[in-house]
Write an enzyme that holds these catalytic residues in place. Sequence first.
Site, mmCIF file in Angstrom:
data_model
loop_
_atom_site.group_PDB
_atom_site.id
_atom_site.type_symbol
_atom_site.label_atom_id
_atom_site.label_comp_id
_atom_site.label_asym_id
_atom_site.label_seq_id
_atom_site.Cartn_x
_atom_site.Cartn_y
_atom_site.Cartn_z
ATOM 1 N N ASP A 99 29.047 76.664 32.875
ATOM 2 C CA ASP A 99 28.263 77.493 33.770
ATOM 3 C C ASP A 99 28.062 78.849 33.093
ATOM 4 O OD1 ASP A 99 27.097 78.348 36.304
ATOM 5 O OD2 ASP A 99 28.398 76.846 37.215
ATOM 6 N N ASP A 200 23.216 80.021 35.995
ATOM 7 C CA ASP A 200 23.225 80.497 37.370
ATOM 8 C C ASP A 200 22.041 81.424 37.665
ATOM 9 O OD1 ASP A 200 24.957 80.530 39.801
ATOM 10 O OD2 ASP A 200 24.936 82.691 39.454
ATOM 11 N N GLU A 257 19.413 77.162 37.049
ATOM 12 C CA GLU A 257 19.376 77.164 38.512
ATOM 13 C C GLU A 257 18.256 78.106 38.909
ATOM 14 O OE1 GLU A 257 22.142 77.914 42.403
ATOM 15 O OE2 GLU A 257 21.949 79.394 40.826
ATOM 16 N N HIS A 333 28.225 72.370 44.666
ATOM 17 C CA HIS A 333 29.252 73.205 45.303
ATOM 18 C C HIS A 333 28.660 74.187 46.318
ATOM 19 C CE1 HIS A 333 27.427 75.549 42.213
ATOM 20 N NE2 HIS A 333 27.990 76.650 42.697
ATOM 21 N N ASP A 334 27.334 74.300 46.386
ATOM 22 C CA ASP A 334 26.686 75.209 47.345
ATOM 23 C C ASP A 334 26.069 74.474 48.526
ATOM 24 O OD1 ASP A 334 27.167 77.452 45.736
ATOM 25 O OD2 ASP A 334 25.223 77.294 44.733
HETATM 26 O O1 ISL Z 1 24.364 78.951 48.111
HETATM 27 C C1 ISL Z 1 23.215 79.116 48.400
HETATM 28 C C2 ISL Z 1 22.749 78.714 49.673
HETATM 29 O O2 ISL Z 1 23.825 78.443 50.434
HETATM 30 C C3 ISL Z 1 22.233 79.665 47.486
HETATM 31 O O3 ISL Z 1 21.439 80.618 48.056
HETATM 32 C C4 ISL Z 1 22.963 80.226 46.304
HETATM 33 O O4 ISL Z 1 23.492 81.445 46.607
HETATM 34 C C5 ISL Z 1 22.028 80.381 45.184
HETATM 35 O O5 ISL Z 1 21.583 79.094 44.907
HETATM 36 C C6 ISL Z 1 22.738 80.902 43.966
HETATM 37 O O6 ISL Z 1 23.866 80.138 43.690
HETATM 38 C C7 ISL Z 1 24.588 80.416 42.551
HETATM 39 O O7 ISL Z 1 24.857 81.789 42.398
HETATM 40 C C8 ISL Z 1 25.710 82.386 43.371
HETATM 41 C C9 ISL Z 1 26.971 81.570 43.628
HETATM 42 O O8 ISL Z 1 27.599 82.036 44.797
HETATM 43 C C10 ISL Z 1 26.680 80.104 43.779
HETATM 44 O O9 ISL Z 1 27.869 79.369 43.935
HETATM 45 C C11 ISL Z 1 25.909 79.687 42.571
HETATM 46 O O10 ISL Z 1 25.678 78.301 42.508
HETATM 47 C C12 ISL Z 1 26.044 83.742 42.862
HETATM 48 O O11 ISL Z 1 26.509 83.663 41.553
#
Ligand code: ISL
Length: 558
Positions: A99, A200, A257, A333-334
């Site tokens: 990541d 990310d 992402e 994980h989100d």
């Molecule tokens: O999690 C989300 C919706 O519930 C998304 O809006 C998410 O915040 C967005 O996709 C970004 O995610 C990534 O960056 C974030 C982190 O919290 C997430 O786990 C990661 O996948 C900040 O670094």
Amino acid sequence: TKSIKWWQKAVVYQVYPRSFQDTNGDGVGDLKGIEQRLDYIKKLGADVIWLNPVYASPDKDNGYDISDYEDINSKFGTMADFDSLLAKAHEKGIKVLMDLVVNHTSDQHRWFIESRSSKDNDKRDFYIWRDPVDGHEPNNWGSFFSGPAWKFDDKTGQYYLHLFVEGQPDLNWANPTVRESVFNMMNFWVDKGIDGFRMDVISLISKPDGLPDGEVPEGAQYGNSDKAVANGPHVHEYLKEMRQKVLNRADMMTVGEASGVNIENAVKYANQDNSELNMVFQFEHMGLDNNPNPALGKWYDKKVSLVDLKANLSKWQNHLAEKAWNSLYWDNHDQPRAVSRYGSDRPEYRVVSAKMVATLLHFMQGTPYIYQGEEIGMTNAYNLQRDDFDDVEIKNAFKYLVDKDHLVDEATMLKYVHAKGRDNARTPMQWNDSKNAGFTTGLPWLKMNDNYLTINVKNTLADPNSVFYYYQKLIRLRHELPIITTGTYQLLDPNDEQVYAYRRVSADEELLIINNFTNETITRDYQVPANATILIGNYEDDAKSTLRPYEAKVYHFV
Ligand code: ISL
Ligand code: CA
């Protein structure tokens, strides 16, 4: 014809290290635990592991707030443990994606500590600092996780930007020294021999000139920073530079992402001219079941409309074909658990619908991602209550949307969190029916899903009809049949509200993929040719035009 790249045939298995396997009883998964479970991933047949962040971090957002990019979070182990995991994975023929979190750092990163120390520090411009405007925030942007996106810093009397939590200040990518520092850090990992990066929120790194206000959704407190920031003016320039200075140094796999990315800009990020990334995670299908009240965003508990889902996924399949490349995912994980969101986690339908949901995704064109536990049909965690949640997004939702702004009452929010909250995916992996599911001998960092006595790896491996073996077969089929990688995609019956059926077509063969999204027995006639054989299905026999609850089947014919 273009040559097929290794990552176009690959299937990725996502490991959330914190919740995979604990080996020292501290209740937190670790790198040694992943190493011990490599044979399980190998048995499934995945080609690549994507590791969520394992870098040094104060864990304000579970590792997405990095304080040292070249060190390992001591909760997870040491750099020696990492080197060992990478070597063992490679021995087994499994590649490793790291990541890469470079839209922001932790506020504990030495760059930020220096940056905030004074206005004339040489790292001041590493981050985005602005004077107050009329005693307020510089603009109306809200954080992704509720509340404002700006934090006032008493010491120097300016605000800094944090699109995520306060402990995640945004880097200033317009500063060439920032880019150079990030690329050097990436090269440290490339030199270790990793196989690629999952990047990310990479679509957010270039901020629009003048930081204009975002549109304020009706009933909301803050402007939408996502829309204001996504696909900023220089993002493609920065990624081309990254490609030149880092990514071209090895045969890497990259997935960005890409929140806020549509099909037009996806074709730029993931163009087959190899100028930027290999593919992106798009978010449009994740937003189809949002709350109709925009102020509540994702917080909702109704199922997606199948017609909308078909239209969206088909648009991505068709538009990217020949030009770019899709990534295929239902969860991570989100996101909540795939079977709970798109199938049914009721005991009588869980196994059959988990297989249906998998079938639908795994015959599309693109690179599929499996999130740990998806392959055994793990479900959302309905036993967690408000005080059990760990996720900062969930905590802030209660704090702002319920307690402060009264947009929704607490009981309703709990229902929404049970449907959509990130902790649904983060409860520890369920290995067996012993205490804490074999995840830890200690106290798990996040409460276990209480269904681990029945839903666990041990049970799934003992049952030849399990979700696990179905995924194993899906992966094998992708490796064996080129049509799954290269065939043309054609949606059937876009307005059918119950069945998602599509074809994959190549010069000399064809696949017909049929998925009953309902718990009813229904009838459909797809005029299947007489020479068709069933490649895979989630019922024992073929009932022809009768589709049983959540039935999925794939015909293969020439
Ligand atoms: O999690 C989300 C919706 O519930 C998304 O809006 C998410 O915040 C967005 O996709 C970004 O995610 C990534 O960056 C974030 C982190 O919290 C997430 O786990 C990661 O996948 C900040 O670094
Ligand atoms: Ca541990």
